[in-house]
Write an enzyme that holds these catalytic residues in place. Structure first.
Site, PDB file in Angstrom:
ATOM      1  N   GLN B 538       0.812  -1.217   0.000  1.00 38.50           N
ATOM      2  CA  GLN B 538       0.000   0.000   0.000  1.00 38.50           C
ATOM      3  C   GLN B 538       0.845   1.265   0.000  1.00 38.50           C
ATOM      4  O   GLN B 538       0.535   2.226  -0.674  1.00 38.50           O
ATOM      5  CB  GLN B 538      -0.906   0.022   1.239  1.00 38.50           C
ATOM      6  CG  GLN B 538      -2.190  -0.717   1.058  1.00 38.50           C
ATOM      7  CD  GLN B 538      -3.069  -0.533   2.267  1.00 38.50           C
ATOM      8  OE1 GLN B 538      -3.190   0.565   2.770  1.00 38.50           O
ATOM      9  NE2 GLN B 538      -3.659  -1.609   2.729  1.00 38.50           N
ATOM     10  N   CYS B 539       1.903   1.230   0.827  1.00 35.30           N
ATOM     11  CA  CYS B 539       2.728   2.433   0.908  1.00 35.30           C
ATOM     12  C   CYS B 539       3.698   2.448  -0.263  1.00 35.30           C
ATOM     13  O   CYS B 539       4.015   1.409  -0.828  1.00 35.30           O
ATOM     14  CB  CYS B 539       3.533   2.457   2.200  1.00 35.30           C
ATOM     15  SG  CYS B 539       2.505   2.518   3.630  1.00 35.30           S
ATOM     16  N   THR B 540       4.142   3.603  -0.575  1.00 34.63           N
ATOM     17  CA  THR B 540       5.133   3.711  -1.625  1.00 34.63           C
ATOM     18  C   THR B 540       6.462   3.323  -1.015  1.00 34.63           C
ATOM     19  O   THR B 540       7.036   4.078  -0.241  1.00 34.63           O
ATOM     20  CB  THR B 540       5.195   5.147  -2.141  1.00 34.63           C
ATOM     21  OG1 THR B 540       3.895   5.672  -2.081  1.00 34.63           O
ATOM     22  CG2 THR B 540       5.733   5.189  -3.525  1.00 34.63           C
TER      23      THR B 540
END
Lengths: 217, 681
Positions: B538-540
């Site tokens: 989900q996170c970069t």
């Protein structure tokens, strides 16, 4: 290149050489009127300074929006047949020759302000007689263009006066040494004393600066 | 005979004078508007030869004030004549306006006149008045000088041969002698007498008129003054009061006066500049011994009577100083490197940054570097503890108490960096296709879409800097419909994509090829990529240096695009142009003054390599095809809502679903050549 102590010797000898009577000419004016200033507290950080007078090279008062106080205009008038209209506006340029420790050459610092005491902005600056008109020849289309693409014109920048700490303009000294040394190599004479050589060095430096700005007094 | 016309004083203020006035007002005067003594100086007039025209330009007849003007023991600069004045500062602009100028003026004129009669001294002849109002908050100084001069009635006239070179009357030796005596005098003499007799030429202060000229025939008596005028036919202002002085004290012997306008401060100049003329009083004075009327308010630059305003804000106001400095730095690029660079085109571009995260922060900073003045952030989240180290507009404190809204916080931080910027932040979550909108939220979603539409309409360049794929869809559609420049940056772990969206199909000139958007290469519609993903998905999660590289690349792509004569329609450079072969870039017809304007750049940090990619527009694209845009323009929010709620809507609209079916069918019927293993970027 010069060391700081050579710079000081050069300046003092230069001032001595050019304070005596010399013929009046625009080229000579660049070399006149300079005096030596010491740093207020630190010895060995001196610089040369002078005040030169300039005028608007291109500017007509009628078309330029000058800050005026319309609502402040007075109703009374003075009938006086014995006065003329005032002459051209005088601009004053404070000029300094400061040692650049980074480039180990003198650097030309200056400010110009108008008769109201307002320092000129860059766009006004280039319209004064301090700048040669040909500086704009090929860059008319843009607001700023102090150089012809072919010339080795030093860049103009804004920065604090290294000794006084006041806001100034200066010609970037990065290309100075090369140009001066190139000319000095041609001029060099073996019978020069060290002092004569330094004075010639500084005179040559003024000549280079003179290609960028009008060094009249 | 012609009337003598005098060149009025014009004030010449050194910047330091305003600093002193400011200090004086703040530290000493405060609310006092008492009159104070002030000093100024003048020197011989100067003329310069204009290099272009060769004309002689007479510079102003200047009375100069500087930082030392308020000093009690004022010393004029070497070679200058000190003059005293009266200074009065008003507390408000209203007081300044309402002040009885005539009374103030007459008071000073009276002072000068009394001084003449009582002391027979010339010290106050050039006495002046300065009234000011200092608006210290705005760094504006209102001021008005008056140089009272007594009006002679009838006016002085000049003899037929007019103003002449002093050398017509005096030999060079005589003038040299005057020069030497003048300079050896202990204090500078603003006014002096010249006598020529068998002993040569001698000078004396005007105060010794009676004795010095006692046995000198009138034809050998000359009155001289240091002349601040450089105009050949107009003597300077100080002569007026000198003549009034002589007429008042020696009326019998002064109906004809031989005047030497002393203009030779320096001797090394090859020609003498001083002027000489014979003046006639032109009849009997009509005011019968009383004080003559006086004139002398300085005119403003328009030639009208009125105060002047010195606006020092550009040099004093830190915000304005920053403003100039920002521009200067950029303008320097034009001096030598790129004279054709159109900076205004870049700095006037209004930029909307969708996403105030890692990319948003770096993009904003680089835009500021280009002098961009309008930067607007849109973000829906708050600053979290993981942000500050990677997102340079945030600090630890911003994360406390649940975190500040990122968009607003980033905008505030930009203003801290540079107060001249027009930065705003909007808390807004961008609706996404494949993320169904619960019926309770439809109104809110509608408002969000409208807000985004309005924001996009107000800006020129839209940056897609979000962290998910599908959130880029809505601004892609709106941006394309409104013909905006859309720039897109996306990060992988060690790869990035930076691209510009092509112009809308209907705006592309016939025969021109149209460049694609982010979705043109897709054969699937954007859908939910966030649900059911682990945290690292989900996170970069990227190499930290990647975001600034991608962000800078995006901004520079915008700069190149704006400098291209075709702007948004700039064609992509031919694919066979090797970007390493940069010598020919600027000549290339596809480039701008800043070089190539690629369509897409893929960066590979693992190889430290960038690749140019050109992607043609796809007529079944879910982001920019005419079908989608026209449906959006027709149905508006209704169409959006269908796209958000129904993952099958966009494929059906564009015909991608059919393509997919065809593709599946084709796939089954083809034997793949397994050797073709190129990267699928």
């Amino acid at each position: 290149m010069l060391t700081r102590s050579q710079f000081e010797i050069a300046c003092k000898a230069f001032i001595a050489t050019h304070s005596t009577v010399v013929p009046h000419s625009p080229a000579a004016e660049a070399l006149q009127g300079w005096s030596w200033n010491e740093h207020p507290s630190v010895p060995g950080l001196g610089f040369m300074s002078r005040t030169a007078i300039h005028y608007w090279r291109t500017r007509s008062i009628s078309t330029d929006p000058l800050p005026i106080a319309d609502d402040l205009e007075e109703a009374f008038s003075e009938e006086d047949e014995a006065s003329t209209t005032s002459a051209s506006e005088t601009l004053r340029s404070q000029q300094y020759v400061v040692y650049s420790a980074t480039f180990q050459v003198p650097a030309f610092y200056f400010t110009v302000h108008d008769s109201q005491g307002i320092p000129l902005s860059l766009s006004d600056l280039v319209r004064t007689s301090l700048f040669h008109p040909f500086a704009f020849e090929q860059t008319n289309s843009t607001t700023f263009g102090l150089t012809r693409p072919s010339s080795s014109f030093p860049l103009l920048s804004q920065g604090d006066h290294p000794i006084l700490g006041t806001p100034s303009w200066y010609l970037h000294p990065c290309e100075t040494a090369t140009s001066v040394n190139e000319i000095m190599a041609e001029l060099h004479r073996d019978d020069w004393s060290e002092e004569q050589r330094l004075v010639r060095w500084l005179e040559t430096w003024f000549m280079i600066v003179g290609t960028a700005v009008n060094c009249r007094l | 005979m012609p009337i003598v016309q005098f060149t009025p004083f014009s004030s010449l203020i050194q910047p330091a004078f305003w600093h002193e006035l400011t200090n004086l007002k703040i530290d000493v005067l405060r609310l006092s508007d008492d009159a104070l003594p002030v000093s100024g100086s003048y020197s011989t007039g100067r003329s310069v030869v204009d290099r272009e025209s060769g004309n002689e330009i007479a510079l102003g007849c200047n009375l100069s004030v500087g930082s030392e003007s308020f000093d009690k023991d004022y010393k004029a600069p070497a070679g200058s004549i000190p003059v005293s004045g009266t200074f009065k500062n008003f507390n408000t602009i209203e007081d300044f306006k309402a002040a009885d100028k005539t009374a103030l003026f007459n008071q000073e004129a009276e002072k000068i006149w009394d001084h003449i009669l009582k002391t027979r001294n010339t010290a106050l002849l050039s006495h002046f008045l300065l009234i000011t109002y200092a608006d210290l908050k705005k760094y504006k100084y209102y001021y008005w000088f008056a140089f009272p001069a007594f009006v002679s009635k009838p006016a002085w006239e000049i003899a037929e041969d007019g103003w002449r070179d002093a050398t017509d009357q005096f030999s060079s030796e005589a003038l040299s002698s005057i020069h030497t005596q003048f300079h050896s005098h202990p204090s500078p003499l603003p006014f002096f007498l010249v006598r020529s007799d068998s002993n040569g030429t001698s000078i004396a202060p005007v105060e010794s008129y009676a004795t010095f000229f006692e046995s000198t025939p009138p034809s050998s008596q000359t009155i001289a003054f240091v002349d601040p005028s450089a105009n050949p036919t107009n003597p300077g202002w100080p002569l007026r009061n000198l003549l009034a002085y002589l007429r008042a004290l020696y009326p019998e012997t002064t109906s004809t006066v031989r005047v030497l306008c002393w203009r030779d401060a320096e001797l090394h100049q090859s020609t003498w500049k001083s002027r000489f003329g014979v003046l006639e009083a032109g009849g009997v004075s009509s005011n019968g011994g009383g004080r003559p009327s006086a004139v002398g308010w300085e005119k403003n630059p328009q030639g009208k009577l009125g105060p002047r305003v010195a606006d020092l804000a550009p040099m004093m106001d830190p915000t304005m100083l920053a403003n100039q400095a920002v521009d200067l730095n950029l303008k320097l690029m034009r001096w030598r490197i790129l004279p054709a660079l159109d900076l205004e085109k870049i700095s006037s571009t209004k930029c909307l940054l969708l996403g105030a995260g890692t990319l948003g922060c770096y993009v904003a900073r680089t835009l500021m570097g280009w002098g961009v003045r309008t930067i607007t952030f849109v973000d829906s989240s708050h600053v979290s503890f993981s942000n500050p180290v990677r997102q340079p507009l945030f600090e630890f404190e911003d994360c406390l108490h649940g975190g500040k809204p990122k968009a607003a916080c980033a905008a505030d931080r930009l203003k801290k960096v540079y107060p001249g910027i027009n930065a705003t932040g909007h808390m807004l979550s961008i609706p996404m296709p494949g993320h169904p909108v619960p019926s309770a939220s439809v109104a809110q979603t509608k408002a969000d879409v409208e807000k985004l539409e309005a924001l996009i309409a107000e800006h020129d360049a839209i940056f897609l800097l979000m962290d998910s794929r599908e959130s880029r869809w809505l601004p892609t559609v709106i941006g394309a419909a409104k013909g905006k420049i859309v720039l897109n940056a996306a990060l992988g772990f060690d790869t990035f994509l930076v691209m510009r969206h092509g112009a809308r199909g209907s705006s592309v000139p016939a025969g021109g090829s149209r460049l694609g958007c982010y979705y043109c290469n897709d054969i699937v519609a954007p859908s939910d990529s966030l649900t059911d993903r682990t945290l690292d998905q989900q996170c970069t999660v990227t190499r930290p240096g990647l975001a600034p590289i991608a962000a800078s690349t995006t901004v520079e792509l915008l700069a190149s695009l704006l400098q291209h004569p075709d702007g948004i329609h700039a064609p992509a450079p031919p694919i066979n142009v090797d970007p390493r072969n940069d010598a020919s870039q600027s000549d290339d017809s596809t480039g701008s003054v800043l070089g190539l304007v690629p369509h897409q750049l893929r960066g590979f940090l693992a190889q430290f390599r960038n690749m140019h990619i050109v992607g043609a527009a796809y007529d079944r694209c879910t982001g920019c095809s005419e079908t989608v845009l026209q449906t959006y323009e027709k149905e508006g929010f209704e169409m959006m809502l269908k796209a958000f709620n129904d993952p099958k809507y966009l494929p059906a609209l564009t015909g991608l679903d059919k393509l997919y079916d065809e593709g599946e069918a084709a796939l089954e019927s083809v034997d793949w050549d397994e050797e073709d293993g190129d990267e699928d970027f």
